[in-house]
Motif scaffolding. Sequence first.
Motif, PDB file in Angstrom:
ATOM      1  N   ILE A   1       0.668  -1.378   0.106  1.00  0.00           N
ATOM      2  CA  ILE A   1       0.075   0.103   0.057  1.00  0.00           C
ATOM      3  C   ILE A   1       0.815   1.223   0.031  1.00  0.00           C
ATOM      4  O   ILE A   1       0.260   2.432   0.326  1.00  0.00           O
ATOM      5  CB  ILE A   1      -0.924  -0.024   1.060  1.00  0.00           C
ATOM      6  N   ILE A   2       2.224   1.142  -0.173  1.00  0.00           N
ATOM      7  CA  ILE A   2       2.865   2.275  -0.412  1.00  0.00           C
ATOM      8  C   ILE A   2       2.411   3.087  -1.645  1.00  0.00           C
ATOM      9  O   ILE A   2       2.167   2.734  -2.687  1.00  0.00           O
ATOM     10  CB  ILE A   2       4.394   1.936  -0.324  1.00  0.00           C
ATOM     11  N   HIS A   3       2.568   4.309  -1.360  1.00  0.00           N
ATOM     12  CA  HIS A   3       2.313   5.186  -2.387  1.00  0.00           C
ATOM     13  C   HIS A   3       2.954   4.866  -3.656  1.00  0.00           C
ATOM     14  O   HIS A   3       4.203   4.613  -3.717  1.00  0.00           O
ATOM     15  CB  HIS A   3       2.544   6.787  -2.120  1.00  0.00           C
ATOM     16  N   PRO A   4       2.357   4.757  -4.924  1.00  0.00           N
ATOM     17  CA  PRO A   4       3.081   4.295  -6.122  1.00  0.00           C
ATOM     18  C   PRO A   4       4.147   5.154  -6.471  1.00  0.00           C
ATOM     19  O   PRO A   4       5.127   4.653  -7.062  1.00  0.00           O
ATOM     20  CB  PRO A   4       1.826   4.507  -7.172  1.00  0.00           C
TER      21      PRO A   4
ATOM     22  N   ALA B   1       8.848   1.946  -5.322  1.00  0.00           N
ATOM     23  CA  ALA B   1      10.027   1.581  -6.061  1.00  0.00           C
ATOM     24  C   ALA B   1      11.342   2.010  -5.193  1.00  0.00           C
ATOM     25  O   ALA B   1      12.380   1.279  -5.105  1.00  0.00           O
ATOM     26  CB  ALA B   1      10.387   2.054  -7.605  1.00  0.00           C
ATOM     27  N   ARG B   2      11.201   3.140  -4.944  1.00  0.00           N
ATOM     28  CA  ARG B   2      12.192   3.894  -4.021  1.00  0.00           C
ATOM     29  C   ARG B   2      12.612   3.169  -2.985  1.00  0.00           C
ATOM     30  O   ARG B   2      13.637   2.630  -2.340  1.00  0.00           O
ATOM     31  CB  ARG B   2      11.861   5.314  -3.908  1.00  0.00           C
ATOM     32  N   VAL B   3      11.226   2.697  -2.032  1.00  0.00           N
ATOM     33  CA  VAL B   3      11.251   1.938  -0.809  1.00  0.00           C
ATOM     34  C   VAL B   3      11.967   0.657  -1.057  1.00  0.00           C
ATOM     35  O   VAL B   3      12.988   0.029  -0.208  1.00  0.00           O
ATOM     36  CB  VAL B   3      10.028   2.177  -0.052  1.00  0.00           C
ATOM     37  N   GLU B   4      11.234  -0.327  -1.880  1.00  0.00           N
ATOM     38  CA  GLU B   4      11.867  -1.445  -2.045  1.00  0.00           C
ATOM     39  C   GLU B   4      13.214  -1.590  -2.390  1.00  0.00           C
ATOM     40  O   GLU B   4      13.970  -2.374  -1.952  1.00  0.00           O
ATOM     41  CB  GLU B   4      10.716  -2.172  -3.167  1.00  0.00           C
ATOM     42  N   GLU B   5      13.565  -0.779  -3.599  1.00  0.00           N
ATOM     43  CA  GLU B   5      14.851  -0.846  -3.671  1.00  0.00           C
ATOM     44  C   GLU B   5      16.027  -0.398  -2.412  1.00  0.00           C
ATOM     45  O   GLU B   5      16.818  -1.267  -2.138  1.00  0.00           O
ATOM     46  CB  GLU B   5      15.271   0.249  -4.615  1.00  0.00           C
TER      47      GLU B   5
ATOM     48  N   GLY C   1      22.262  -1.491   7.521  1.00  0.00           N
ATOM     49  CA  GLY C   1      22.022  -0.480   8.659  1.00  0.00           C
ATOM     50  C   GLY C   1      21.723   0.951   8.155  1.00  0.00           C
ATOM     51  O   GLY C   1      21.865   2.011   8.670  1.00  0.00           O
ATOM     52  N   LYS C   2      21.582   0.927   6.600  1.00  0.00           N
ATOM     53  CA  LYS C   2      21.406   2.354   6.093  1.00  0.00           C
ATOM     54  C   LYS C   2      20.015   2.562   5.648  1.00  0.00           C
ATOM     55  O   LYS C   2      19.684   3.474   4.896  1.00  0.00           O
ATOM     56  CB  LYS C   2      22.400   2.509   4.921  1.00  0.00           C
ATOM     57  N   PHE C   3      19.000   1.696   6.058  1.00  0.00           N
ATOM     58  CA  PHE C   3      17.702   1.863   5.598  1.00  0.00           C
ATOM     59  C   PHE C   3      16.993   2.934   6.559  1.00  0.00           C
ATOM     60  O   PHE C   3      16.691   2.464   7.812  1.00  0.00           O
ATOM     61  CB  PHE C   3      17.019   0.543   5.512  1.00  0.00           C
ATOM     62  N   ASP C   4      16.879   4.188   5.856  1.00  0.00           N
ATOM     63  CA  ASP C   4      16.289   5.140   6.683  1.00  0.00           C
ATOM     64  C   ASP C   4      15.418   6.101   5.838  1.00  0.00           C
ATOM     65  O   ASP C   4      16.154   6.835   5.268  1.00  0.00           O
ATOM     66  CB  ASP C   4      17.520   5.793   7.505  1.00  0.00           C
ATOM     67  N   ILE C   5      14.269   5.857   5.916  1.00  0.00           N
ATOM     68  CA  ILE C   5      13.405   6.321   4.699  1.00  0.00           C
ATOM     69  C   ILE C   5      12.258   6.906   5.082  1.00  0.00           C
ATOM     70  O   ILE C   5      11.461   6.477   6.016  1.00  0.00           O
ATOM     71  CB  ILE C   5      13.407   5.332   3.650  1.00  0.00           C
ATOM     72  N   GLU C   6      11.634   8.031   4.301  1.00  0.00           N
ATOM     73  CA  GLU C   6      10.221   8.312   4.714  1.00  0.00           C
ATOM     74  C   GLU C   6       9.392   7.926   3.228  1.00  0.00           C
ATOM     75  O   GLU C   6       9.896   8.478   2.150  1.00  0.00           O
ATOM     76  CB  GLU C   6      10.125   9.921   4.826  1.00  0.00           C
ATOM     77  N   TYR C   7       8.297   7.666   3.439  1.00  0.00           N
ATOM     78  CA  TYR C   7       7.133   7.216   2.395  1.00  0.00           C
ATOM     79  C   TYR C   7       5.858   7.481   2.856  1.00  0.00           C
ATOM     80  O   TYR C   7       5.641   7.495   3.883  1.00  0.00           O
ATOM     81  CB  TYR C   7       7.591   5.858   1.682  1.00  0.00           C
TER      82      TYR C   7
END
Lengths: 836, 130
Positions: free
Chosen positions: A546-549, A553-557, A566-572
Amino acid sequence: MAGRPEASDGGAARDSRARWWQTAGGIALLYLGAAATWILVSDRLVEIVFGVGHAAAIAQSVKGLGWISATALALYLLIRSSMRAERVALARAGQLEDLLHAMTRTMDDVFWISEVDPKRVTYISPSIERLWGRTMEELIADPMKWADAILEEDRPGVIAAYEAVVRDPGSGIFEAEYRVRRPDGSVIWVRDRGYPALDSTGRVTRLLGLAEDITERRRRQEEVREREQLLRKLTDEAPGVTYQFQMWPDGRSAVPYASERIRTVFEVTPEQVREDASAAFARTHPEDLAMLQLTIEKSITSLEPWQCEYRVILPKAGLRWLEGRSTPERMPDGSTLWHGYIHDVTERRLSEEALRRSERALKESNERLQAILDNSPNVAIQGYEVDGRVAFWNRASEGLFGYSAGEVMGRRLVGTVLTEEDEEEFLRIVRTAVETGEPAPAREWRTTHADGKPRWCLSSIFPIRFGDDRALVVCMDVDITPRREVESALRESETRFRQLIEAVREVFWMVDWETGRTLHLSPAFETTWGLSRSAAYEDPMVWTSIIHPEDKARVEESFKRDAARGKFDIEYRLIREDGSLRWIHDRAFPILNDRGAVWRVAGVAEDITDRKMAEHRQALLMQELDHRVKNNLAAALSLADMTARHSTTLEQFQEVFTGRLAALARMHALLAVTRWHGVRMDELVLRTLEPFLGAGGCDVQIDGPAGMLSSHVASPMCMALHELTTNAAKHGALGSRDGRLRVRWEMDGPLDAPERLRLWWEERGGPPARSPREDGFGTTLIKGAIEYQLDGTVESRYEPEGFSCRITVDFARTSELAGRWGSGPRGSGDEARTEP
Amino acid sequence: MESHDIEGAAELTGRRILVVEDDYLVASWLTGILEQWGCRVVGPASTVAEALRLVEEGGFDGAILDVNLRGEQSGPVAETLEARGVPYFFLTGYGSPALLPEALRDRHKLFKPVKASELRMAVQRRLAKR
């Protein structure tokens, strides 16, 4: 020592008592008797013969008798002392003789005395019978019996030696070792020695001898010789050199004995060094020579064993390491003699390093083992009867449970160490163990220490049988209380952690990195994502669905690439099923296994929608603020410009412009209170009229609800009220002592968002209102603000009783299409005025 | 000050200018100063609807547009003006062009508060060309 031929009758009764005349007293008495008789008789005869006077003769007799008595006494004393001395000497001689006899009778050695000319044996001690097996008498009777007993092969030598001593006493003593065949056939070894006794002419008259049985000694010597041979053989076989080394104070040295091995160890022959050891010394490595000499000197002075390890250079074998040990002894001539052993240790030296290394390793491993043992908890061991009574209780058990052996021996543990329930279980295990003969599986028990605190122990229970009827159960316990405490603390912390993550709004998640499987997902997931957790456990990637289209892609990547680093730090953004949009801040960190590889990945996802909204609002607000400030400045500049156009003097401009600007500032202050949300109508009115309230002049009545004016309404409303007030002060009721001003308004709709405003401004008691007023710009401003900006209406009346005005604003229309403002803001207020 | 116009500046007298501005004070000032320069002011309009109506009527040579009109963007007005080939420029309090419709972001703008000389130059250059 002289012997007596008739000594065979031994020491007879030599000490028979002396007769009385033989005593000193007796001799003196005889002398006294004889002398007295002589005087008395001779005096009588003189008297008879010569007829001397009777009295004179008596006097002569008495004098003579006195002298004789005195000499008799002296004689007695002299003889007595001399006789006593003689008696002592005699007694001594007698004792010595007795001793000699006793010795010759009891000793195994044979004393003998033989005359040389004629040849005969004059004395032989009785022990000859034991030694030779022949009697004394036999030998005395026939001296040749002595020589007959000697074995034939030994006899000529013995006789020759004897003859030699007899012929020439200068040749020393007679000495021979020979064998004697005894009458029973056995053969013994005899050592015989004879000491010649000379007469005044220097001839040998007799020999005094001593013969001893040396059979045992000979046998021993034989053994020693055999042993020596064996030893020599052995030393020759030994890998090193067995040797004797001798050194004299003048520095000479020799090797009196060296085993055959010296040929290989030093590459010299025993003969080469027998007299002079320098050939062996020459082999010494030059660098070790000084050290070698030092150790030898040390051994010489201290007489302590010599020990040294040194190098030699051999013609054939080259460089070799030798090790030697020897024990020194000081010889009578001042030299030192060592008995020792030197062997080649080159191979050992070569392997020594390796050995040392492995020894070190062994030592370390031992120390480690020791440390482990030292630090291991003590194993508490107890023995129990089948009925659970304690039969054995070691010290560690005392430590573990706090009860001494004396306290628990013969008792059951219920009530002290074990609870009733646990003891029942314990007894059951004990019985089973005894019945089956098998050890019980290890089990953890909660026990109670004497101090009342719980102790956990891991127990192994196994039975031991004594004979057929008696069995004992042994229990070995290890204290695991610290481990249990850690476990319990861990459980507690785990519970706390679980409670925490289940309570907080953040979503905690954990996945198995290899399989991607979801291991943990906190309940907040359901409220944040709007999806069930079971769906997430089934499909680990459901969270991305349900991530915004635009973000997906950016999040999955990033998740694939960065989560394990340890570098996964993201806003979505999420678009939930209900259509609402949520902002998420998601972070992940890897959890490593013991090999340092990524094992799991855990993360926290936070709903930051509110924050995002706030940020957005903040950005808008900042822009709006900027906009307003600039608009306000533009308005202020316009105001200044227009005020200036309608001012005739600078003072007038300053007063009017400052008043207008101050009114705007007041309004902004009120706006700031509500964060630009709006201004309350009553406050705005009150603030505007404040300088005139209670000043003792005009009576001011204010009446109206506290409705909220939005910010874009507040500004023109403020301006209009300010101009009305200024006009009233200048030309109307506010400037009059008897004036009355009534401001009243009504608002439709809810107070926080009113729909309509109707305001009545009525001045009475002041000067009559004249239309138009001189200062028309104020009126123009009122109309402009209300009608142009707010689409409202302003109806003014100029009447003799005073000025009045009605303002109507429909808030709903202020943002909609609005009518044009009259004839436009042309600056001249007169034209804009709506006449009543 | 009008006597020496900057090179290329056109004579303002008789120019008809549409003023779209919702703030009474600013609109009033604009009107006053434009008339002072000899222009004839059409408007002022304080809402988008009013402005569009005036554009429809026509009869002016150029326009000065405020961006925000009582919460409404003046973009449609600008688009209509462009369609008709009428020159205009924005006069706005917004520092950021982000609030303008994308197509209009690179249009000429003056920022509030504006100096009279700046305004005159902009009117001469943008709105008074024939």
